[in-house]
Design an enzyme around this catalytic site. Structure first.
Site, PDB file in Angstrom:
ATOM      1  N   ALA A 138      11.341  58.560   1.515  1.00 28.11           N
ATOM      2  CA  ALA A 138      11.214  57.750   0.303  1.00 28.11           C
ATOM      3  C   ALA A 138       9.762  57.793  -0.155  1.00 28.11           C
ATOM      4  CB  ALA A 138      11.631  56.313   0.586  1.00 28.11           C
TER       5      ALA A 138
ATOM      6  N   THR B 244       5.230  67.455   6.797  1.00 29.22           N
ATOM      7  CA  THR B 244       4.926  67.159   5.386  1.00 29.22           C
ATOM      8  C   THR B 244       3.424  67.175   5.151  1.00 29.22           C
ATOM      9  OG1 THR B 244       6.907  65.813   5.286  1.00 29.22           O
ATOM     10  CG2 THR B 244       5.302  65.471   3.538  1.00 29.22           C
TER      11      THR B 244
ATOM     12  N   LYS C 132      14.316  57.315  -7.504  1.00 29.31           N
ATOM     13  CA  LYS C 132      14.015  56.000  -6.926  1.00 29.31           C
ATOM     14  C   LYS C 132      13.239  55.170  -7.949  1.00 29.31           C
ATOM     15  CE  LYS C 132      11.263  53.805  -3.333  1.00 29.31           C
ATOM     16  NZ  LYS C 132      10.415  53.959  -2.151  1.00 29.31           N
TER      17      LYS C 132
ATOM     18  N   ILE D  96       8.001  72.642  18.973  1.00 31.49           N
ATOM     19  CA  ILE D  96       7.674  71.210  18.946  1.00 31.49           C
ATOM     20  C   ILE D  96       8.414  70.528  17.793  1.00 31.49           C
ATOM     21  CG2 ILE D  96       5.804  69.539  18.576  1.00 31.49           C
ATOM     22  CD1 ILE D  96       3.945  71.490  20.019  1.00 31.49           C
TER      23      ILE D  96
HETATM   24  C1  LIG Z   1      10.479  56.103  11.360  1.00 34.05           C
HETATM   25  C2  LIG Z   1       9.624  56.665  10.269  1.00 34.05           C
HETATM   26  C3  LIG Z   1      10.034  56.592   8.947  1.00 34.05           C
HETATM   27  C4  LIG Z   1       9.220  57.094   7.930  1.00 34.05           C
HETATM   28  N1  LIG Z   1       9.611  56.958   6.629  1.00 34.05           N
HETATM   29  C5  LIG Z   1       8.765  57.332   5.639  1.00 34.05           C
HETATM   30  C6  LIG Z   1       9.100  57.172   4.273  1.00 34.05           C
HETATM   31  O1  LIG Z   1      10.203  56.753   3.927  1.00 34.05           O
HETATM   32  N2  LIG Z   1       8.187  57.535   3.353  1.00 34.05           N
HETATM   33  C7  LIG Z   1       6.979  58.035   3.680  1.00 34.05           C
HETATM   34  O2  LIG Z   1       6.166  58.293   2.793  1.00 34.05           O
HETATM   35  N3  LIG Z   1       6.652  58.257   4.975  1.00 34.05           N
HETATM   36  C8  LIG Z   1       7.508  57.904   5.943  1.00 34.05           C
HETATM   37  N4  LIG Z   1       7.171  58.128   7.247  1.00 34.05           N
HETATM   38  C9  LIG Z   1       5.960  58.855   7.557  1.00 34.05           C
HETATM   39  C10 LIG Z   1       6.235  60.339   7.356  1.00 34.05           C
HETATM   40  O3  LIG Z   1       7.327  60.732   8.137  1.00 34.05           O
HETATM   41  C11 LIG Z   1       5.018  61.168   7.719  1.00 34.05           C
HETATM   42  O4  LIG Z   1       3.899  60.665   7.048  1.00 34.05           O
HETATM   43  C12 LIG Z   1       5.215  62.594   7.293  1.00 34.05           C
HETATM   44  O5  LIG Z   1       6.422  63.102   7.762  1.00 34.05           O
HETATM   45  C13 LIG Z   1       4.085  63.450   7.791  1.00 34.05           C
HETATM   46  O6  LIG Z   1       4.237  63.746   9.148  1.00 34.05           O
HETATM   47  P1  LIG Z   1       3.199  64.751   9.770  1.00 34.05           P
HETATM   48  O7  LIG Z   1       3.266  66.005   8.995  1.00 34.05           O
HETATM   49  O8  LIG Z   1       1.894  64.070   9.865  1.00 34.05           O
HETATM   50  O9  LIG Z   1       3.716  64.937  11.259  1.00 34.05           O
HETATM   51  P2  LIG Z   1       4.948  65.785  11.868  1.00 34.05           P
HETATM   52  O10 LIG Z   1       6.115  65.849  10.951  1.00 34.05           O
HETATM   53  O11 LIG Z   1       5.170  65.224  13.232  1.00 34.05           O
HETATM   54  O12 LIG Z   1       4.388  67.262  12.005  1.00 34.05           O
HETATM   55  C14 LIG Z   1       3.505  67.622  13.034  1.00 34.05           C
HETATM   56  C15 LIG Z   1       3.355  69.132  13.046  1.00 34.05           C
HETATM   57  O13 LIG Z   1       2.383  69.494  14.024  1.00 34.05           O
HETATM   58  C16 LIG Z   1       2.905  70.532  14.811  1.00 34.05           C
HETATM   59  N5  LIG Z   1       2.301  70.475  16.141  1.00 34.05           N
HETATM   60  C17 LIG Z   1       2.131  69.391  16.936  1.00 34.05           C
HETATM   61  N6  LIG Z   1       1.553  69.746  18.092  1.00 34.05           N
HETATM   62  C18 LIG Z   1       1.343  71.079  18.018  1.00 34.05           C
HETATM   63  C19 LIG Z   1       0.801  72.047  18.903  1.00 34.05           C
HETATM   64  N7  LIG Z   1       0.366  71.714  20.119  1.00 34.05           N
HETATM   65  N8  LIG Z   1       0.754  73.335  18.507  1.00 34.05           N
HETATM   66  C20 LIG Z   1       1.200  73.722  17.288  1.00 34.05           C
HETATM   67  N9  LIG Z   1       1.727  72.850  16.415  1.00 34.05           N
HETATM   68  C21 LIG Z   1       1.811  71.553  16.786  1.00 34.05           C
HETATM   69  C22 LIG Z   1       4.403  70.293  14.842  1.00 34.05           C
HETATM   70  O14 LIG Z   1       5.121  71.456  15.186  1.00 34.05           O
HETATM   71  C23 LIG Z   1       4.629  69.885  13.382  1.00 34.05           C
HETATM   72  O15 LIG Z   1       4.729  71.047  12.593  1.00 34.05           O
HETATM   73  C24 LIG Z   1       7.990  57.679   8.267  1.00 34.05           C
HETATM   74  C25 LIG Z   1       7.606  57.806   9.601  1.00 34.05           C
HETATM   75  C26 LIG Z   1       8.409  57.307  10.601  1.00 34.05           C
HETATM   76  C27 LIG Z   1       7.996  57.450  12.029  1.00 34.05           C
END
Ligand SMILES: Cc1cc2nc3c(=O)[nH]c(=O)nc-3n(C[C@H](O)[C@H](O)[C@H](O)COP(=O)(O)OP(=O)(O)OC[C@H]3O[C@@H](n4cnc5c(N)ncnc54)[C@H](O)[C@@H]3O)c2cc1C
Length: 505
Positions: A57, A21, A85, A49
């Site tokens: 939410a 996201t 919501k 990965i």
């Molecule tokens: C249990 C839980 C519940 C949550 N509920 C909510 C909620 O209800 N509302 C809310 O606002 N937020 C919530 N969050 C937080 C939310 O999920 C995150 O803020 C959001 O999904 C963003 O995640 P991200 O993109 O930072 O990480 P990720 O979704 O982990 O994405 C990481 C990306 O980096 C890539 N990547 C990693 N390492 C490498 C590599 N070496 N080489 C190439 N690519 C790589 C992966 O492939 C992936 O595409 C929750 C989090 C958790 C843990």
């Protein structure tokens, strides 16, 4: 830091590492807003990965993302199995069986400059004991299972309904990806093995992919999730832990069958050493149990989660580990961390996606098109730290002001909390006052509902609330309650609204 860049060197290169996201939201917004002749945007992600796949939410500010991107809300809801919501219901956070809702939007309305809660508090001394919910359109609609768009409900007395969304995290990232790619973002598939740093400046110089290729940029957005591939593994920025205030460090996540009540609100139910969420989508329910591994083992936590479902699980619970806190700097050298790479706060108030959104806004505010200037970096970090700390305080409030008997909760009630939160609680306890500082995320109405809901009782109220006579005050309160209940009576059921406007395939 790179200081020799000339305009004729070509576009300023932004490399987004990660396609969850955080990555795709950054890519979509930047692709929409940045002039293509001056900026190029590339995103690298690894399907192998994958993403964390939770985050379902949101809070109302996300509507701004749709507005900036020019996304039709119904299309977006259909594409993501979305539901509306109106707030978050907290069950069992005060005494056992207690229940309150932190609803978006207004509660009551002020008279002159005096906020509503003072009239409500004075009303209680006259025996007017209706809860805050009765004065809040969002709360009353939520409990009635009703929904309509705010524009159809706006009244002079109360303002309109204010909504956010529940959606499927994977579908949302895909939706943003399609948008970003259509707007010129270059996507590269591959696993980054490591980053190299410039020997002189210490900046990140390039990232290396598993196929041996390299990608270099002027600014890197680290959206790589918990591990913080650039901000931590390459730059060793450091992490400030907040576990002494927010001791939960695990989540078990499971989806359950749809068809159960599609409430227009999230539910957060306190459990013996944590809490459980329920997020209804059109096709299924998202559930998770956030808990403290020091107080509960995984088998017990799993039983708590499964016992708390109101429909059949669609698989085995998935376990996630986290350490609550933040990077010591969100922007370090030529790397800005967003999303889980920036830090973690549990999803009790659904703030993480919003923190990504506001980080993107702030990056755009301080965006370089040449050398990165330390003054921009400092301002960015100071504002982001302030924002995170205030959100942290709001979440701690739920843990601290509890009246539950279990040792986990008693420890939370006894723990010293940050001074900034103590000041907020003391001010409210004294005379029901709530001050919102700078660009704090949560409104006075939000703090009010949670402080009252968690059982904090003010000793007095603002003397300006003594302005109206007893009769006038009773009439004012009755009129507000009537306006709420009449307005809610005319709204369609949430499920009927979804079926008519945005039913997913
Ligand atoms: C249990 C839980 C519940 C949550 N509920 C909510 C909620 O209800 N509302 C809310 O606002 N937020 C919530 N969050 C937080 C939310 O999920 C995150 O803020 C959001 O999904 C963003 O995640 P991200 O993109 O930072 O990480 P990720 O979704 O982990 O994405 C990481 C990306 O980096 C890539 N990547 C990693 N390492 C490498 C590599 N070496 N080489 C190439 N690519 C790589 C992966 O492939 C992936 O595409 C929750 C989090 C958790 C843990």
């Amino acid at each position: 830091m790179r200081g020799d860049r000339e305009v004729n060197e070509g576009p300023f290169r932004i490399l987004i590492v990660g396609g969850g996201t955080a990555g795709w939201m950054s890519a979509a917004i930047m692709a929409r807003l940045l002039p293509k002749q001056h900026y190029s945007i590339t995103l690298i992600e690894s399907e192998e990965i994958g993403t964390v796949g939770v985050g379902e939410a949101t809070i109302p500010q996300i509507q701004l993302v749709n507005a900036v991107l020019g996304i039709d809300e119904d299309d977006f809801m259909r594409a993501t199995q979305g539901t509306f919501k109106l707030g978050i219901e907290f069950v069992g956070w005060g005494i056992a069986d207690s229940r309150y809702i932190h609803a978006f939007g207004n509660t009551g309305r002020p008279i002159g400059r005096t906020p509503f809660q003072h009239f409500w508090l004075r009303g209680r001394t006259l025996g007017e004991l209706a809860t805050l919910d009765s004065y809040c359109l969002n709360a009353a609609a939520a409990y009635a299972g009703k929904f309509t768009r705010g524009t159809d409900t706006r009244s002079k007395t109360l303002g309109g309904l204010v909504h956010a969304f529940h959606f499927d995290a994977g579908s949302y990232a895909r939706f943003l990806r399609h948008y970003a790619e259509r707007h010129g973002v270059r996507r590269l598939e591959g696993r980054i093995t490591h980053a190299t740093r410039d020997g002189d400046s210490g900046d990140v110089a390039s990232v290396a992919l598993g196929d041996g290729s390299r990608q270099a940029a002027d600014l890197y957005l680290d959206c790589s999730g918990f591990r913080g591939l650039l901000i931590e593994e390459a730059l060793h920025t450091g992490y400030e832990e907040w576990t002494r205030w927010l001791p939960c460090d695990r989540a078990l996540v499971v989806q359950s069958a749809g068809g159960a009540d599609i409430t227009p609100y999230t539910r957060a139910t306190a459990k013996q050493a944590g809490w459980q969420w329920r997020i209804p989508l059109q096709n299924r329910i998202g559930n998770g149990h956030v808990y403290c591994s020091g107080a509960l083992d995984e088998d017990e936590a799993s039983s708590v989660l499964l016992d708390g479902l109101d429909s059949a699980p669609l698989g085995d619970p998935r376990s996630l580990r986290f350490t609550t806190g933040r990077r010591k700097a969100f922007w370090n050298r030529n790397v800005v961390a967003l999303g889980l790479a920036a830090g973690f706060m549990e999803p009790l108030e659904s703030t993480s996606i919003h923190l990504v959104q506001s980080a993107i806004e702030r990056i755009l505010k301080f965006l370089p098109n040449g050398p990165i200037r330390p003054a921009d970096v400092e301002a960015y970090n100071a504002q982001t730290i302030f924002e995170w700390e205030r959100v942290r305080d709001f979440i701690i409030l739920h843990y601290h002001a509890n009246a539950r008997p279990e040792p986990f909760w008693q420890q939370c009630a006894a723990m010293p909390v940050p001074d900034s939160l103590t000041a907020k609680i003391d001010l409210f306890r004294a005379n029901g006052r709530i001050e919102r500082f700078h660009e704090e995320l949560f409104s006075e109405a939000g703090w009010l509902q949670v402080m009252v809901g968690q059982g904090i009782a003010p000793l007095g109220y603002d003397p300006f609330a003594d302005g109206p006579s007893d009769v006038e005050l009773r009439e004012f309160l009755a009129l507000l309650r009537q306006t709420v209940s009449r307005s809610v009576a005319t709204m369609p059921a949430h499920a009927a609204f979804l079926a008519e406007h945005c039913r997913a395939a």
